[in-house]
Design a protein around this motif. Structure first.
Motif, PDB file in Angstrom:
ATOM      1  N   VAL A  60       0.835  -1.207   0.000  1.00 42.40           N
ATOM      2  CA  VAL A  60       0.000   0.000   0.000  1.00 42.40           C
ATOM      3  C   VAL A  60       0.868   1.255   0.000  1.00 42.40           C
ATOM      4  N   LEU A  61       1.948   1.271   0.773  1.00 41.97           N
ATOM      5  CA  LEU A  61       2.836   2.429   0.804  1.00 41.97           C
ATOM      6  C   LEU A  61       3.519   2.648  -0.545  1.00 41.97           C
ATOM      7  N   ILE A  62       3.932   1.581  -1.198  1.00 40.26           N
ATOM      8  CA  ILE A  62       4.580   1.714  -2.509  1.00 40.26           C
ATOM      9  C   ILE A  62       3.599   2.264  -3.534  1.00 40.26           C
ATOM     10  N   PHE A  63       2.409   1.663  -3.622  1.00 38.34           N
ATOM     11  CA  PHE A  63       1.426   2.153  -4.582  1.00 38.34           C
ATOM     12  C   PHE A  63       0.974   3.572  -4.239  1.00 38.34           C
ATOM     13  N   GLY A  64       0.820   3.877  -2.963  1.00 39.59           N
ATOM     14  CA  GLY A  64       0.463   5.230  -2.552  1.00 39.59           C
ATOM     15  C   GLY A  64       1.511   6.242  -2.958  1.00 39.59           C
ATOM     16  N   GLY A  65       2.779   5.884  -2.782  1.00 39.87           N
ATOM     17  CA  GLY A  65       3.863   6.775  -3.196  1.00 39.87           C
ATOM     18  C   GLY A  65       3.874   7.005  -4.692  1.00 39.87           C
ATOM     19  N   ILE A  66       3.613   5.953  -5.464  1.00 41.64           N
ATOM     20  CA  ILE A  66       3.564   6.089  -6.920  1.00 41.64           C
ATOM     21  C   ILE A  66       2.414   6.998  -7.332  1.00 41.64           C
ATOM     22  N   ILE A  67       1.258   6.812  -6.727  1.00 37.56           N
ATOM     23  CA  ILE A  67       0.094   7.637  -7.057  1.00 37.56           C
ATOM     24  C   ILE A  67       0.342   9.090  -6.683  1.00 37.56           C
ATOM     25  N   ILE A  68       0.940   9.335  -5.523  1.00 34.98           N
ATOM     26  CA  ILE A  68       1.230  10.706  -5.116  1.00 34.98           C
ATOM     27  C   ILE A  68       2.243  11.346  -6.057  1.00 34.98           C
ATOM     28  N   SER A  69       3.209  10.572  -6.532  1.00 35.25           N
ATOM     29  CA  SER A  69       4.179  11.098  -7.501  1.00 35.25           C
ATOM     30  C   SER A  69       3.486  11.511  -8.796  1.00 35.25           C
ATOM     31  N   PHE A  70       2.581  10.678  -9.287  1.00 34.87           N
ATOM     32  CA  PHE A  70       1.841  11.028 -10.501  1.00 34.87           C
ATOM     33  C   PHE A  70       0.989  12.272 -10.290  1.00 34.87           C
ATOM     34  N   LEU A  71       0.319  12.356  -9.145  1.00 40.61           N
ATOM     35  CA  LEU A  71      -0.505  13.536  -8.867  1.00 40.61           C
ATOM     36  C   LEU A  71       0.350  14.798  -8.754  1.00 40.61           C
ATOM     37  N   SER A  72       1.527  14.665  -8.192  1.00 37.84           N
ATOM     38  CA  SER A  72       2.439  15.808  -8.098  1.00 37.84           C
ATOM     39  C   SER A  72       2.899  16.258  -9.481  1.00 37.84           C
ATOM     40  N   SER A  73       3.173  15.300 -10.351  1.00 38.78           N
ATOM     41  CA  SER A  73       3.569  15.645 -11.719  1.00 38.78           C
ATOM     42  C   SER A  73       2.442  16.374 -12.444  1.00 38.78           C
ATOM     43  N   ILE A  74       1.221  15.921 -12.234  1.00 34.65           N
ATOM     44  CA  ILE A  74       0.074  16.588 -12.855  1.00 34.65           C
ATOM     45  C   ILE A  74      -0.079  18.000 -12.288  1.00 34.65           C
ATOM     46  N   ALA A  75       0.134  18.162 -10.989  1.00 36.22           N
ATOM     47  CA  ALA A  75       0.024  19.476 -10.381  1.00 36.22           C
ATOM     48  C   ALA A  75       1.082  20.428 -10.923  1.00 36.22           C
ATOM     49  N   ILE A  76       2.266  19.915 -11.198  1.00 36.60           N
ATOM     50  CA  ILE A  76       3.324  20.756 -11.768  1.00 36.60           C
ATOM     51  C   ILE A  76       2.932  21.193 -13.178  1.00 36.60           C
ATOM     52  N   ARG A  77       2.331  20.310 -13.949  1.00 39.83           N
ATOM     53  CA  ARG A  77       1.895  20.676 -15.301  1.00 39.83           C
ATOM     54  C   ARG A  77       0.841  21.776 -15.260  1.00 39.83           C
ATOM     55  N   GLU A  78       0.009  21.764 -14.225  1.00 43.34           N
ATOM     56  CA  GLU A  78      -1.027  22.780 -14.098  1.00 43.34           C
ATOM     57  C   GLU A  78      -0.469  24.132 -13.652  1.00 43.34           C
ATOM     58  N   ARG A  79       0.770  24.166 -13.222  1.00 42.31           N
ATOM     59  CA  ARG A  79       1.390  25.402 -12.755  1.00 42.31           C
ATOM     60  C   ARG A  79       2.317  26.001 -13.814  1.00 42.31           C
ATOM     61  N   LYS A  80       1.970  25.798 -15.072  1.00 42.04           N
ATOM     62  CA  LYS A  80       2.813  26.285 -16.169  1.00 42.04           C
ATOM     63  C   LYS A  80       3.020  27.794 -16.095  1.00 42.04           C
TER      64      LYS A  80
END
Length: 92
Positions: free
Chosen positions: A29-49
């Motif tokens: 659960v921690l590994i998958f949670g970390g992966i999901i949070i990383s993807f969400l962070s990447s999406i958030a960075i794209r939204e901050r263009k």
């Protein structure tokens, strides 16, 4: 109250097996949670263009923008983690 080691092992044995299963589940659960949070962070960075382009226009180098954004997200994540653990501890 007295018990012999055989009775004790009979009772504790299944609990020990459950411990290893729950530890494995927690790690997954921690590994998958970390992966999901990383993807969400990447999406958030794209939204901050816009913010990134303003920083670049002010002269900030590319290799300084990304670590700045990641460190900001890491700081927010750590603060939320501490707050969540504190509230969880008080609630428990």
């Amino acid at each position: 109250m007295t018990t012999d080691s055989e009775s004790y092992n009979k009772i504790v044995g299944p609990v020990e097996g459950l411990k290893s299963i729950s530890t494995t589940f927690m790690v997954i659960v921690l590994i998958f949670g970390g992966i999901i949070i990383s993807f969400l962070s990447s999406i958030a960075i794209r939204e901050r263009k816009y913010e990134i382009s303003v920083l670049r226009a002010m002269g900030m180098k590319k290799h300084m923008v990304a670590p700045g954004l990641w460190s900001e997200m890491l700081l927010i994540t750590c603060l939320c983690l501490v707050l969540g653990i504190g509230v969880g501890t008080l609630a428990a």
